[in-house]
Design a protein around this motif. Structure first.
Motif, PDB file in Angstrom:
ATOM      1  N   ILE A 176       0.828  -1.216   0.000  1.00  0.00           N
ATOM      2  CA  ILE A 176       0.000   0.000   0.000  1.00  0.00           C
ATOM      3  C   ILE A 176       0.864   1.268   0.000  1.00  0.00           C
ATOM      4  O   ILE A 176       0.353   2.375  -0.132  1.00  0.00           O
ATOM      5  CB  ILE A 176      -0.955  -0.041   1.227  1.00  0.00           C
ATOM      6  CG1 ILE A 176      -1.832  -1.301   1.195  1.00  0.00           C
ATOM      7  CG2 ILE A 176      -1.840   1.181   1.316  1.00  0.00           C
ATOM      8  CD1 ILE A 176      -2.809  -1.397   0.050  1.00  0.00           C
ATOM      9  N   ASN A 221      -4.312   4.142   5.356  1.00  0.00           N
ATOM     10  CA  ASN A 221      -4.967   3.486   4.225  1.00  0.00           C
ATOM     11  C   ASN A 221      -4.723   1.982   4.260  1.00  0.00           C
ATOM     12  O   ASN A 221      -5.603   1.189   3.902  1.00  0.00           O
ATOM     13  CB  ASN A 221      -4.460   4.086   2.916  1.00  0.00           C
ATOM     14  CG  ASN A 221      -5.258   3.643   1.705  1.00  0.00           C
ATOM     15  OD1 ASN A 221      -6.482   3.549   1.760  1.00  0.00           O
ATOM     16  ND2 ASN A 221      -4.569   3.348   0.621  1.00  0.00           N
ATOM     17  N   GLY A 276      -7.404   0.574   6.389  1.00  0.00           N
ATOM     18  CA  GLY A 276      -8.718   0.661   5.752  1.00  0.00           C
ATOM     19  C   GLY A 276      -8.877  -0.375   4.653  1.00  0.00           C
ATOM     20  O   GLY A 276      -9.896  -1.062   4.554  1.00  0.00           O
ATOM     21  N   VAL A 277      -7.859  -0.504   3.830  1.00  0.00           N
ATOM     22  CA  VAL A 277      -7.914  -1.479   2.735  1.00  0.00           C
ATOM     23  C   VAL A 277      -7.952  -2.898   3.321  1.00  0.00           C
ATOM     24  O   VAL A 277      -8.729  -3.748   2.873  1.00  0.00           O
ATOM     25  CB  VAL A 277      -6.722  -1.299   1.769  1.00  0.00           C
ATOM     26  CG1 VAL A 277      -6.713  -2.399   0.714  1.00  0.00           C
ATOM     27  CG2 VAL A 277      -6.780   0.067   1.089  1.00  0.00           C
ATOM     28  N   ALA A 300      -9.185  -3.797   6.076  1.00  0.00           N
ATOM     29  CA  ALA A 300     -10.531  -4.022   6.619  1.00  0.00           C
ATOM     30  C   ALA A 300     -11.520  -4.337   5.506  1.00  0.00           C
ATOM     31  O   ALA A 300     -12.361  -5.239   5.642  1.00  0.00           O
ATOM     32  CB  ALA A 300     -10.977  -2.796   7.401  1.00  0.00           C
ATOM     33  N   GLY A 301     -11.415  -3.613   4.405  1.00  0.00           N
ATOM     34  CA  GLY A 301     -12.323  -3.857   3.282  1.00  0.00           C
ATOM     35  C   GLY A 301     -12.156  -5.257   2.718  1.00  0.00           C
ATOM     36  O   GLY A 301     -13.129  -5.952   2.421  1.00  0.00           O
ATOM     37  N   VAL A 302     -10.911  -5.702   2.606  1.00  0.00           N
ATOM     38  CA  VAL A 302     -10.664  -7.061   2.087  1.00  0.00           C
ATOM     39  C   VAL A 302     -11.153  -8.094   3.112  1.00  0.00           C
ATOM     40  O   VAL A 302     -11.806  -9.081   2.749  1.00  0.00           O
ATOM     41  CB  VAL A 302      -9.159  -7.251   1.764  1.00  0.00           C
ATOM     42  CG1 VAL A 302      -8.904  -8.672   1.273  1.00  0.00           C
ATOM     43  CG2 VAL A 302      -8.698  -6.252   0.705  1.00  0.00           C
TER      44      VAL A 302
END
Lengths: 328, 271
Positions: free
Chosen positions: A63, A69, A72-73, A75-77
């Protein structure tokens, strides 16, 4: 599961904690599980992630230098059912993105594994901006977060394996530098939330976590020659949730000592102080908390930092001896 | 869904914003932000959620992330308009013990994908979902809505940079650019200068639209590009209620009985 023996323990020791967890444990786990995704904040090489990144390019995301970030990324995955490991230097993985960790893994409960590289004084001459001495304090304040500080690289592998088996967020704090002598030279059982009694005893209970446990073992060896006391040594690798059963079995002792490569405030020592405080008993053990005395340090190499903070074997012996004189 | 239906859904949602916000009494609600983004979310739901509540648990569903968490009242109103929430559920807005409060709380059964509140954090999360969908070869869209004030947060730009880096053609960013933030006019507080150029320079295909024009919004969703899409929607804070429009006092406020009557009358006239 990785088996520890005399030979492998030395190999893992050369890799350091994160190097072993990522370079050995993760590679084996990824062969068995196809849902592991790993993210790094421009720290893949020093963390030991190069092998995973080359074996599984579609499961590795760098990243960049952006820890907020990163989380956040991750967490999204993780939200989509993947087992996600997010890794960065422990100082930034704890402080720079603390609110993100609280939001996604605390409030939203997403089971990301946070692997903090070079916790404690691991980054030596980089100085205080790069030391992580409050990361336990921060992570353990997040509801539902498991906090593990492995005591040697072999245990770091086991911590990684165990974390992938539970469906809740975990912070793994990798301390020490590559090349420190291993603690475990034969296989042992690792269970999250269950401390390991490395040496049994009853008069003094020494509770430690992280690579500093090596110094505790050496210190106790010295103390045993000069005091007619028996020492129990607990490798309390899981700081949250703390092993209450094990602590309850030690209540008859007059002195408990915690040792950690972390500020004295907020870490393992504080967890144990809170445990004792919540016991409504008139007679309970005295507690000595050893760690970094809530101050910034003058930079130096790893041994220099440990020595100047009196966490080398000699420093630990000195501090415990002073305390023993008061208690016994 | 035709233009008239979309218009009706948006007007229904505006009325619910006023009713539910009025129901909060003196606590007040985020009227201004909810009214600026209600047309945006209405159009997102009419375009990307055609199957309605039946697809809330489908792996292939499109995802809507309200990063601008304080627009939740507008979001709940739209969710009711499209059948994701019942009237009795939205009536629980800011009632003690209810899960329907000032910031949306993740509740997949009701189509709510994300727990908002802390500004800037939804974009990274949306990027993560878009990456996960690429890994799984799921062909759906992730739509994330931010406020222009929210774009003051540095993490928004970290996330935009990564979305372009990973070629997330499955990601759509919508900016509710109402030009205001809590303390007043955006330009006088933190002037973003040319927001469109900034986002374009991060590697997005940027379209600037009137955020209250349903036709423009619908066509902006159809844009095809090899880059992630960004829709900069120019909106009016408090849109639809004369005394709230472009009035920073209504970022968060409480309606008196007279103001409530006036607001409802204004909305009835627009029908």
């Amino acid at each position: 599961m990785i088996k520890i023996d005399n030979s492998t323990s030395r190999v893992f020791a050369r890799l350091g904690q994160s190097g072993a967890a990522f370079g050995v444990g993760l590679i084996e786990e990824a062969e068995k599980k196809d849902n592991i995704v790993v993210l790094s904040a421009d720290m893949a090489k020093p963390a030991g992630l190069s092998k995973f990144a080359s074996l599984h390019p579609e499961k590795f995301y760098n990243i960049g230098i952006a820890e907020q970030n990163l989380i956040g990324v991750a967490a999204g995955v993780a939200n989509e059912g993947f087992r996600v490991i997010a890794s960065a230097q422990a100082c930034f993985l704890s402080m720079r993105c603390y609110e993100q960790v609280r939001q996604y893994s605390g409030y939203m409960g997403l089971p990301v594994i946070y692997l903090g590289v070079s916790a404690g004084f691991g980054l030596t001459f980089f100085g205080n901006t790069h030391y992580a001495l409050e990361d336990i304090s921060l992570y353990r304040s997040i509801p539902g977060m498991t906090v593990i500080s492995p005591s040697d690289p072999g245990q770091a592998i086991k911590a990684m394996e165990a974390s992938l088996e539970i469906n809740s967020p975990v912070y793994i704090r990798c301390t020490g530098i590559p090349g420190l002598p291993p603690i475990y030279k034969e296989d042992f059982e690792f269970k999250i939330g269950k401390g390991i009694t490395v040496q049994d005893g009853s008069d003094v209970i020494v509770i430690s976590s992280g690579s500093i446990t090596r110094n505790v073992l050496d210190a106790v060896e010295t103390l045993e020659t000069s005091h007619k006391l028996s020492f129990k040594i607990i490798d309390m690798h899981t700081i949250s949730p703390i092993d209450k059963d094990l602590l309850n079995s030690c209540m008859a002792s007059k002195l408990w000592i915690t040792v950690e490569e972390h500020f004295v405030s907020g870490g393992l020592g504080s967890v144990i102080a809170e445990f004792l405080s919540d016991r409504f008993e008139t007679i309970k053990p005295n507690l000595l908390r050893l760690g970094i005395k809530d101050k910034f340090s003058v930079p130096g190499d790893y041994n220099y930092l440990i020595e100047t903070n009196e966490l080398d074997a000699q420093g630990i012996v000195k501090q415990i001896t002073e305390c023993i004189r008061k208690v016994f | 869904m035709d233009a008239l239906d979309i218009h009706k859904k948006a007007e229904f949602s505006r009325r619910r914003i006023v009713e539910l916000g009025y129901g909060c009494g003196k606590h007040g609600a985020h009227f201004g932000s909810s009214l600026s983004l209600v047309d945006l979310i209405t159009n997102v739901y009419s375009h990307f959620f055609k199957l309605g509540p039946s697809e809330v648990e489908s792996e292939n569903r499109n995802r809507f992330i309200l990063s601008k968490g304080h627009g939740a009242l507008g979001y709940f109103a739209v969710l009711e308009a499209f059948g994701f929430l019942s009237a009795s559920e939205t009536a629980g807005f800011e009632v003690n013990g209810s899960n329907i409060f000032a910031h949306a709380h993740k509740d997949l059964k009701r189509g709510i994908e994300y727990s908002g509140g802390s500004l800037g954090l939804g974009v990274s999360f949306a990027v993560g979902i878009a990456i996960a969908n690429k890994i799984r070869n799921i062909d759906s869209k992730v739509i994330v809505l931010v406020g222009d004030g929210e774009c003051d947060e540095g993490i928004v730009w970290e996330a935009l940079m990564s979305a372009a880096n990973y070629d997330l053609q499955n990601l759509i960013l919508i900016v509710d650019r109402n030009g205001m933030q809590s303390d007043g006019e955006k330009e006088t507080i933190m002037d973003q200068k040319d927001l469109c150029a900034k986002i374009a320079s991060f590697g997005f295909c940027v379209q600037e639209v009137d955020g209250h024009d349903h036709k423009q919004l619908q066509s902006s969703f159809l844009k095809e590009s090899l880059m992630p899409l960004a829709i900069i929607a120019n909106t009016i804070k408090g849109k639809g209620i004369s005394f709230m429009e472009a009035n920073p006092a209504w970022h968060h406020g409480a309606l008196t009985d007279n103001q409530y009557d006036l607001a409802i009358q204004e909305l009835a006239l627009k029908k």
